[in-house]
Write a protein that holds these residues in place. Structure first.
Motif, mmCIF file in Angstrom:
data_model
loop_
_atom_site.group_PDB
_atom_site.id
_atom_site.type_symbol
_atom_site.label_atom_id
_atom_site.label_comp_id
_atom_site.label_asym_id
_atom_site.label_seq_id
_atom_site.Cartn_x
_atom_site.Cartn_y
_atom_site.Cartn_z
ATOM 1 N N TRP A 169 39.502 -30.315 -20.936
ATOM 2 C CA TRP A 169 39.818 -31.515 -20.149
ATOM 3 C C TRP A 169 41.181 -31.369 -19.487
ATOM 4 O O TRP A 169 42.148 -30.931 -20.113
ATOM 5 N N TRP A 215 36.894 -30.069 -17.028
ATOM 6 C CA TRP A 215 36.629 -31.378 -16.437
ATOM 7 C C TRP A 215 37.927 -32.091 -16.106
ATOM 8 O O TRP A 215 38.847 -32.143 -16.928
ATOM 9 N N SER A 245 38.571 -35.920 -14.726
ATOM 10 C CA SER A 245 37.962 -37.159 -14.263
ATOM 11 C C SER A 245 38.679 -37.672 -13.024
ATOM 12 O O SER A 245 39.855 -37.379 -12.802
ATOM 13 N N LEU A 284 33.092 -38.351 -13.933
ATOM 14 C CA LEU A 284 33.060 -36.970 -14.401
ATOM 15 C C LEU A 284 32.071 -36.158 -13.573
ATOM 16 O O LEU A 284 31.196 -36.715 -12.894
ATOM 17 N N PRO A 285 32.188 -34.827 -13.594
ATOM 18 C CA PRO A 285 31.286 -33.981 -12.805
ATOM 19 C C PRO A 285 29.815 -34.310 -13.074
ATOM 20 O O PRO A 285 29.398 -34.490 -14.215
#
Length: 220
Positions: free
Chosen positions: A32, A126, A128, A141-142
């Motif tokens: 993240w 990821w 956001s 998110l993706p």
């Protein structure tokens, strides 16, 4: 504390103790990146890798450094989520998301098997993207239909999306969901209906029972 000030001293510590960390027990889990709109003081952001480690015995002794670690608590994932909802503890949205992922597993053995077999697939980082609504915000998110095709990783463009609509209305309009909804620091929910990549697993909704059963022996 010396190791925190001088990371190179960690090798000296290992030689002094005659041991090394069991890094082979770690399994890559997720990655993240702090959103641009949530950067800390001085624009500080974190590119954080999450690893899974399953202990075959009880919790080891742990101490606090009064900096990065100020308290330790071992608990079941679902119990941790309840503590968040009751405002007894707080965790950032990525940790909340991962706790809900852990709720899929009935036992520590099931979790360890999944993590061991899945890690060879790797994972993607990821970040956001914030969508500010009139009554809270969402972290897209993706895979979500509102997630930008070319997200702004550096903050050179507008890092935050906005809408005058309420969260409930935005959710009703969406068909492809992968987002964390934050109405306040202890009222968080996850909405996802897109298939996970890299043979991973989607989080269970916070109100679901762990692994479709009320009993779970996995502890964190």
């Amino acid at each position: 504390r010396r190791v925190q000030r001088e990371p190179a001293c960690f090798l000296q510590l290992c030689r002094h103790l005659g041991g090394v960390p069991n890094i082979w027990a770690l399994h890559e889990w997720s990655n993240w990146l702090t959103p641009v709109g949530l950067a800390g003081r001085g624009g500080r952001r974190y590119d954080t890798a999450f690893y899974l480690c399953c202990l075959g015995q009880g919790p080891p002794p742990a101490s606090h450094d009064h900096g990065e670690v100020t308290a330790c608590q071992w608990t079941e994932p679902q119990e941790a989520i309840e503590l968040i909802k009751s405002q007894d503890i707080w965790v950032p949205p990525p940790q909340f998301y991962e706790l809900c992922r852990l709720c899929n597993f009935r036992s520590l053995r099931d979790l360890h098997r999944f993590g061991f077999e899945r890690e060879a697939e790797g994972c993607e980082r990821w970040m956001s993207v914030l969508l500010i609504a009139s009554d809270g915000h969402m972290q897209l998110l993706p895979g979500d239909e509102l997630y930008p095709e070319d997200p702004d990783f550096t903050g050179e463009r507008t890092p935050v999306l906005t809408t005058n609509k309420k969260i409930e209305d935005v959710l009703k309009e969406a068909k492809r969901l992968h987002r964390i909804v934050v109405q306040n620091s202890h009222n968080i929910s996850i909405h996802v209906n897109v298939p996970p990549k890299y043979k991973h697993i989607n989080p269970l909704p916070p109100d679901s029972k762990m692994g479709n059963t009320a009993d779970c022996s996995s502890r964190l």
